[in-house]
Design an enzyme around this catalytic site. Structure first.
Site, mmCIF file in Angstrom:
data_model
loop_
_atom_site.group_PDB
_atom_site.id
_atom_site.type_symbol
_atom_site.label_atom_id
_atom_site.label_comp_id
_atom_site.label_asym_id
_atom_site.label_seq_id
_atom_site.Cartn_x
_atom_site.Cartn_y
_atom_site.Cartn_z
ATOM 1 N N HIS A 1 2.025 -4.921 0.310
ATOM 2 C CA HIS A 1 1.769 -5.263 -1.326
ATOM 3 C C HIS A 1 2.917 -5.854 -2.050
ATOM 4 O O HIS A 1 2.954 -5.635 -3.026
ATOM 5 C CB HIS A 1 1.507 -3.733 -1.992
ATOM 6 N N HIS B 1 -6.350 -7.813 1.230
ATOM 7 C CA HIS B 1 -5.669 -7.696 2.678
ATOM 8 C C HIS B 1 -6.679 -8.226 3.682
ATOM 9 O O HIS B 1 -6.578 -7.910 4.882
ATOM 10 C CB HIS B 1 -5.567 -6.184 2.817
#
Length: 339
Positions: A227, A65
């Site tokens: 995700h 991320h």
């Protein structure tokens, strides 16, 4: 063994062995930014010059991320951050070590996205440091309006709203406020923050043979998680104005944003959407807010929490008062923030 890019049956990636990507990332990150961060323990990044006499703030989550969460360690932000495997929660022992490194004798505020693995491992870590006498408070960020109805906000995922909550927590702690106040302000920021996003393509994990999901040409996934979690609908791809209005309207419908209020707006690119498109969506969101009589007091446009190279973005809106605005405006220096 080196994972070669371009091998049939694998996704093209500039990596070495997929098993080593997180540790190699951390090695490079602290080498590149040694004036701001250092490696405090395996999988734990800390401030290069640890603070004293303040509440500690520790954050973390799965890797993949970037710049989250490593990019938010620094002055006016977090003291430490843990790094799990790609899209996976850090282990309890790593989180426990991060808590210990963040402790300056005034307690620790632990802030994570609201995901089952992170929540469970954070609670186990707190149990592990109980013998050390560290007072730990937790705030699990829950800003994603697509992931649960408004009656169940405690079930919502944390997406780009993480960044606003981390900034408020870090600024409050940097001011020397006591743990009770840091926790109160962090919870207030979380309660006042709403986000929603769209994805145009899937994330592609290192070493994977195929993307996480397939998105047909001309369509977008609405409400998708960072995700690759399922969204709430698949809709025809709209223009920047269409997407900006749609996301902003859904956020406004979910929260209490009366005419005359002040907000911050954060447009977060998910890894493969260029700044040009992010700013066009920001333009649309801002125009709609102004039509509702809502003024934008702080703006953020860029990549703050990505999903590898997923195409798409999210809109995050935070209802502000003088207290929260002051904390967002407070000085900060990390790899991602220089204010």
């Amino acid at each position: 063994m080196v994972q070669l890019t371009g091998v049939p049956g694998t996704i093209k990636k500039l990596i070495n062995d997929p098993v080593d990507v997180v540790d190699e990332l951390l090695e490079a990150f602290v080498a590149a930014h040694g004036d701001i961060v250092s490696l405090g323990a395996p999988r734990v990044v800390r401030r290069a010059r640890p603070a004293h006499d303040k509440v500690g703030v520790t954050i973390g989550g799965g890797s993949g991320h970037e710049p989250a969460m490593l990019g938010y360690v620094g002055v006016g932000l977090a003291d430490t951050s843990t790094a799990g495997n790609i899209f996976a929660a850090p282990s309890p022992d790593i989180i426990a070590q991060s808590i210990r490194l963040a402790d300056h004798g005034m307690g620790v505020l632990l802030a994570y996205g609201n995901y089952m693995g992170d929540v469970l491992n954070c609670r186990l870590a707190i149990q592990a440091v109980a013998a050390d006498g560290i007072d730990v408070r937790t705030v699990f960020v829950s800003d994603d309006v697509a992931s649960a109805p408004s009656a169940d906000t405690h079930k919502r995922r944390g997406i780009a709203g993480d960044i606003i909550v981390f900034k408020v927590a870090g600024a409050a702690a940097e001011r020397g406020l006591p743990l009770d106040e840091v926790e109160r302000l962090t919870r207030k920021a979380n309660a006042n923050t709403r986000s929603m996003g769209v994805a145009l393509s899937s994330p592609e994990l290192p070493g994977a043979a195929a993307p996480t999901f397939e998105s047909p040409p001309g369509w977008m996934e609405v409400g998708l998680g960072v995700h690759g979690e399922a969204g709430i609908s698949r809709e025809p791809l709209g223009s920047a104005d269409d997407v900006g209005r749609m996301l902003t309207e859904r956020v406004l419908d979910d929260g209490d944003f009366p005419s005359g209020s002040r907000v911050s707006v954060l447009i977060n690119g998910l890894g493969a959407t260029p700044p040009l498109e992010q700013y066009l969506v920001y333009r649309s969101a801002r125009q709609l807010l102004q039509q509702h009589g809502i003024s934008v007091a702080r703006s953020y446009v860029g990549e703050f929490i990505t999903s590898l190279q997923m195409a798409g973005l999210s809109v995050t809106i935070t209802l502000l008062d003088d207290e929260l605005l002051s904390l967002l405006n407070a000085p900060a220096k990390s790899v991602r923030f220089v204010e």
